[in-house]
Write a protein that holds these residues in place. Structure first.
Motif, PDB file in Angstrom:
ATOM      1  N   HIS A 176      36.359  40.968  33.275  1.00  0.00           N
ATOM      2  CA  HIS A 176      36.602  39.638  32.712  1.00  0.00           C
ATOM      3  C   HIS A 176      35.723  39.447  31.480  1.00  0.00           C
ATOM      4  O   HIS A 176      34.512  39.663  31.549  1.00  0.00           O
ATOM      5  CB  HIS A 176      36.305  38.531  33.733  1.00  0.00           C
ATOM      6  CG  HIS A 176      36.988  37.243  33.393  1.00  0.00           C
ATOM      7  ND1 HIS A 176      36.599  36.459  32.329  1.00  0.00           N
ATOM      8  CD2 HIS A 176      38.072  36.620  33.950  1.00  0.00           C
ATOM      9  CE1 HIS A 176      37.404  35.407  32.259  1.00  0.00           C
ATOM     10  NE2 HIS A 176      38.310  35.482  33.227  1.00  0.00           N
ATOM     11  N   THR A 210      46.335  34.445  42.652  1.00  0.00           N
ATOM     12  CA  THR A 210      45.873  33.526  41.615  1.00  0.00           C
ATOM     13  C   THR A 210      44.529  32.946  42.043  1.00  0.00           C
ATOM     14  O   THR A 210      44.399  32.457  43.174  1.00  0.00           O
ATOM     15  CB  THR A 210      46.901  32.401  41.401  1.00  0.00           C
ATOM     16  OG1 THR A 210      48.151  32.993  41.013  1.00  0.00           O
ATOM     17  CG2 THR A 210      46.444  31.440  40.318  1.00  0.00           C
ATOM     18  N   SER A 216      42.639  33.323  32.807  1.00  0.00           N
ATOM     19  CA  SER A 216      43.265  34.629  32.566  1.00  0.00           C
ATOM     20  C   SER A 216      43.012  35.032  31.117  1.00  0.00           C
ATOM     21  O   SER A 216      42.520  34.240  30.315  1.00  0.00           O
ATOM     22  CB  SER A 216      44.763  34.549  32.844  1.00  0.00           C
ATOM     23  OG  SER A 216      45.347  33.593  31.977  1.00  0.00           O
ATOM     24  N   TYR A 235      42.885  40.432  35.536  1.00  0.00           N
ATOM     25  CA  TYR A 235      43.427  39.106  35.832  1.00  0.00           C
ATOM     26  C   TYR A 235      44.181  38.587  34.614  1.00  0.00           C
ATOM     27  O   TYR A 235      43.617  37.961  33.728  1.00  0.00           O
ATOM     28  CB  TYR A 235      42.288  38.149  36.217  1.00  0.00           C
ATOM     29  CG  TYR A 235      42.768  36.847  36.803  1.00  0.00           C
ATOM     30  CD1 TYR A 235      43.536  36.824  37.966  1.00  0.00           C
ATOM     31  CD2 TYR A 235      42.441  35.636  36.206  1.00  0.00           C
ATOM     32  CE1 TYR A 235      43.973  35.628  38.513  1.00  0.00           C
ATOM     33  CE2 TYR A 235      42.870  34.428  36.745  1.00  0.00           C
ATOM     34  CZ  TYR A 235      43.635  34.426  37.903  1.00  0.00           C
ATOM     35  OH  TYR A 235      44.072  33.243  38.448  1.00  0.00           O
ATOM     36  N   THR A 244      46.028  38.769  39.993  1.00  0.00           N
ATOM     37  CA  THR A 244      45.131  39.925  40.082  1.00  0.00           C
ATOM     38  C   THR A 244      45.978  41.188  40.247  1.00  0.00           C
ATOM     39  O   THR A 244      47.023  41.177  40.877  1.00  0.00           O
ATOM     40  CB  THR A 244      44.210  39.814  41.305  1.00  0.00           C
ATOM     41  OG1 THR A 244      45.028  39.657  42.490  1.00  0.00           O
ATOM     42  CG2 THR A 244      43.262  38.632  41.181  1.00  0.00           C
TER      43      THR A 244
END
Length: 334
Positions: A176, A210, A216, A235, A244
């Motif tokens: 992320h 989710t 995202s 994601y 995911t």
């Protein structure tokens, strides 16, 4: 003379043998972070390593900063619906209290309280994450790590590659771009555990989920393939829904398989142990062996019902006839 009471003739004693061993909770998550004892009010005792909190209010009342790693990690966990009922906070000593490595810290945390199964850590430093994942592999826990390292999606030498190269089956990584350990870190690793831990172990895939409170991001086809090629979770939005992918640990095994097998093993051990400690004796006879096999069958059926094990073909158990077991094994009550 007076009438004799029936108790004088037939004395019946009914005992309730209900000793049950403690079973590790496969829904409990621990957030491990570095903080000085003196920085928390009320202060963790010098030897105290783990505390339990059931809400964000409790954490802030205890003095945890609302922009710190512990509070942010808990925010991600508690944001999911349904959500786990509590989190454990584990303290890694640092600075004035005597600094320890992540390996030492996790050993000491686990020694103080080992009832938890899931783990996230405040650190986003790769060297620390490597130590954490290595520790988890030999301690039967399940760990989530997250990183914003661009090498995950466009290079080499990153934490995802480390987990894959070392075939670590108990730690998953989720990429992320916000996972930098600052106040804007959304802790997708905590959100992922928080999303899945209310579900029965093994009953649900970790793909297509989710995560509440996690933004995202977009990846090019090459970036996506690079991350997934390292068994790193991502994601992104697919057909308008943030999901995911692929729900795997560093080794490549699906996370639900690891958690399901751990829970299945624990349940079998607990059931058989409960039988042994609540019986004067489990006889070394075919009937005694059958009593253990029937417990095994019952546990397996529960995991068929929760969709972890296939029902068709159904799990098969086998038990030897006592007459086929060696005299030595019988003598040793194996």
């Amino acid at each position: 003379g007076g009438r004799m009471a029936l108790d004088d003739i037939v004395d019946i004693t009914i005992t309730r043998q209900t000793t049950v061993p403690s079973v590790q909770s496969f829904s409990d998550i621990l957030i491990a972070g570095e903080f000085l004892a003196s920085s928390i009010t009320p202060v963790f005792g010098t030897t105290e390593r783990v505390r339990e909190y059931s809400s964000l209010t409790e954490l802030s009342s205890a003095g945890f900063s609302t922009t710190g790693e512990i509070y942010l990690g808990a925010t991600a966990i508690f944001a999911q619906n349904p959500k786990v009922s509590k989190v454990y906070v584990g303290r890694k000593l640092t600075g004035g209290d005597g600094t320890e490595t992540w390996t030492e810290a996790l050993n000491n945390i686990n020694l103080d309280n080992s009832e938890w199964y899931g783990l996230i850590v405040g650190t986003r430093t790769q060297a620390d994450q490597e130590l954490v994942a290595t520790w988890v592999e030999s301690n039967d826990k399940l760990c989530g790590l997250s990183s914003d390292d661009s090498n995950i999606i466009s290079g080499t030498g990153d934490i995802a590659e480390y987990l894959q190269t070392n075939s670590l089956s108990r730690t998953f990584c989720i990429y992320h771009p916000n996972s930098d350990g600052t106040a804007t870190d959304e802790y997708p690793d905590g959100a992922f555990l928080g999303k899945m831990f209310p579900k029965d172990p093994g009953s649900s895939s970790w793909k297509f989920k989710t995560l509440a409170g996690v933004s995202s991001y977009k990846l090019s086809t090459t970036e996506r393939n690079t991350a997934l090629g390292k068994n790193c979770n991502i994601y992104t939005v697919v057909s308008g829904v943030a999901i995911t992918e692929e729900g795997t640990t560093g080794e490549g095994e699906f996370i639900d398989i690891i958690r399901g097998i751990d829970a299945l093993k624990s349940d079998i051990q607990a059931e058989i142990y409960t039988l042994l400690i609540n019986s004067d004796k489990v006889p070394y006879t075919d009937a005694g062996v059958k009593s253990i096999e029937s417990l095994l069958k019952a546990v397996l059926q529960r995991y068929v019902d929760s969709n972890f094990l296939a029902g068709n073909p159904a799990p098969v158990t086998s038990a030897p006839l006592v007459s086929t077991i060696s005299v030595i094994d019988k003598g040793n009550r194996l």
